[in-house]
Design a protein around this motif. Sequence first.
Motif, PDB file in Angstrom:
ATOM      1  N   PHE A 139       0.808  -1.198   0.000  1.00 12.92           N
ATOM      2  CA  PHE A 139       0.000   0.000   0.000  1.00 12.92           C
ATOM      3  C   PHE A 139       0.848   1.258   0.000  1.00 12.92           C
ATOM      4  CE2 PHE A 139       1.133   0.020   4.387  1.00 12.92           C
ATOM      5  CZ  PHE A 139       1.095  -1.304   4.732  1.00 12.92           C
ATOM      6  N   ALA A 140       0.313   2.293  -0.641  1.00 12.93           N
ATOM      7  CA  ALA A 140       0.883   3.627  -0.594  1.00 12.93           C
ATOM      8  C   ALA A 140      -0.319   4.560  -0.623  1.00 12.93           C
ATOM      9  CB  ALA A 140       1.792   3.855  -1.785  1.00 12.93           C
ATOM     10  N   GLU A 141      -0.872   4.819   0.528  1.00 14.47           N
ATOM     11  CA  GLU A 141      -2.191   5.409   0.608  1.00 14.47           C
ATOM     12  C   GLU A 141      -2.201   6.793   1.242  1.00 14.47           C
ATOM     13  OE1 GLU A 141      -4.956   4.359  -0.509  1.00 14.47           O
ATOM     14  OE2 GLU A 141      -4.791   2.212  -0.823  1.00 14.47           O
ATOM     15  N   ILE A 146       0.346  -0.717  -7.049  1.00 16.92           N
ATOM     16  CA  ILE A 146      -0.073  -1.450  -5.857  1.00 16.92           C
ATOM     17  C   ILE A 146       0.296  -2.931  -5.997  1.00 16.92           C
ATOM     18  CG2 ILE A 146      -2.441  -1.829  -6.683  1.00 16.92           C
ATOM     19  CD1 ILE A 146      -3.377  -1.501  -3.777  1.00 16.92           C
ATOM     20  N   PHE A 147       1.016  -3.416  -5.026  1.00 19.28           N
ATOM     21  CA  PHE A 147       1.557  -4.778  -5.069  1.00 19.28           C
ATOM     22  C   PHE A 147       0.460  -5.815  -5.255  1.00 19.28           C
ATOM     23  CE2 PHE A 147       2.530  -8.616  -2.597  1.00 19.28           C
ATOM     24  CZ  PHE A 147       3.687  -9.050  -3.226  1.00 19.28           C
ATOM     25  N   ALA A 165       9.020  -5.305  -7.835  1.00 21.05           N
ATOM     26  CA  ALA A 165       9.686  -4.018  -7.627  1.00 21.05           C
ATOM     27  C   ALA A 165       9.012  -3.163  -6.570  1.00 21.05           C
ATOM     28  CB  ALA A 165       9.744  -3.252  -8.946  1.00 21.05           C
ATOM     29  N   ASN A 166       7.849  -3.599  -6.073  1.00 24.09           N
ATOM     30  CA  ASN A 166       7.085  -2.753  -5.167  1.00 24.09           C
ATOM     31  C   ASN A 166       6.756  -3.433  -3.843  1.00 24.09           C
ATOM     32  OD1 ASN A 166       6.198  -0.040  -6.554  1.00 24.09           O
ATOM     33  ND2 ASN A 166       6.178  -1.614  -8.144  1.00 24.09           N
ATOM     34  N   THR A 167       7.622  -4.315  -3.402  1.00 26.13           N
ATOM     35  CA  THR A 167       7.437  -4.928  -2.082  1.00 26.13           C
ATOM     36  C   THR A 167       7.891  -3.945  -1.003  1.00 26.13           C
ATOM     37  OG1 THR A 167       9.637  -5.914  -2.125  1.00 26.13           O
ATOM     38  CG2 THR A 167       7.806  -7.250  -2.985  1.00 26.13           C
ATOM     39  N   GLU A 168       7.273  -4.057   0.168  1.00 27.08           N
ATOM     40  CA  GLU A 168       7.618  -3.162   1.272  1.00 27.08           C
ATOM     41  C   GLU A 168       7.935  -3.905   2.566  1.00 27.08           C
ATOM     42  OE1 GLU A 168       4.758  -0.111   1.883  1.00 27.08           O
ATOM     43  OE2 GLU A 168       5.051   0.774  -0.105  1.00 27.08           O
ATOM     44  N   GLU A 205       7.546  -9.909   0.190  1.00 32.11           N
ATOM     45  CA  GLU A 205       8.666 -10.599  -0.454  1.00 32.11           C
ATOM     46  C   GLU A 205       8.482 -12.114  -0.443  1.00 32.11           C
ATOM     47  OE1 GLU A 205      11.980  -9.196   1.736  1.00 32.11           O
ATOM     48  OE2 GLU A 205      11.787  -7.126   1.011  1.00 32.11           O
ATOM     49  N   PHE A 206       7.999 -12.638   0.661  1.00 33.92           N
ATOM     50  CA  PHE A 206       7.787 -14.079   0.763  1.00 33.92           C
ATOM     51  C   PHE A 206       6.834 -14.563  -0.328  1.00 33.92           C
ATOM     52  CE2 PHE A 206       5.189 -17.627   2.340  1.00 33.92           C
ATOM     53  CZ  PHE A 206       6.156 -18.551   2.701  1.00 33.92           C
TER      54      PHE A 206
END
Length: 280
Positions: free
Chosen positions: A23-25, A172-173, A206-209, A214-215
Amino acid sequence: MKRKTFFTIFVLLLLCIFQFPIFAENYLSSEDLTAIRNLLDYRPVLTSKSPEEALVLVKEYRDNLLTPENKAKFTEQGNLILDSLLTSEEYNYYYEMEENHPKLKEIIFPHNEMLGEWIESHQQEEISALLYVIAGDLLSCSMGLYPIPKAMEIGLLIKDYYDIALEKEPNIFFGNLNMAQWYFHAPAIGGGSKKKAEELFKVALANTEGTGDEFYVNLIYSQFLYDQKDKAGAATYFQKAYDIQPDSKKLALVKLLNDNGYTLFYYTLNRAKVEKKLGL
């Protein structure tokens, strides 16, 4: 026509099983984002447990997180997202126990109705992209539980939710990972494309946080590569997931599947057949 409809339902159900958000909210508070991230990063830990053990831990997590005091600190959408993520975990572990577990409808139907009514009563521009994606994923979980006419109606709504989410947050991932799987599974005549799927997987990568993102993206991308006959690449990305949660029972299952020539995608759609073949 009926065969294509069943295929669509199975694809949407599969997307439900691999739901992993990022998320990037601007709609969520810092308290919301911290709680959501902590929950997402806890999800790989749950995969090291049996379904029964995981369900106990999910209940404990819910009881500790969504207390009246904590809920008062979160925004309305933050509470909806956290509740929905926990509901998703509950659903998935009951599904892991049994494909037709009697708790599935009890869990998912009321939650879908609640989210649908909330979204319907709010303006689109006021709603978080993450909430749209989660609402779509929870609907996808229920596709196989509805009669076909209702499932087709729901399928259109899921597409609408994803389109809105990606319009709001193109990177968004969660949305990219799910759309990658949609393009992977859909037949070419229906818009499917392995090339497009790989592009979307790479956007998700490219957009994991956090470790939760990542898993799951490394695990799912490894299965895409395995399907594409890139076993070396599949092993590389599988190892990335393994390094995060080496005692994961989900990873142990995937390794067993791959060692016997199956992908997790194939297993999900042919569970009874594969389990009989492997003696599971």
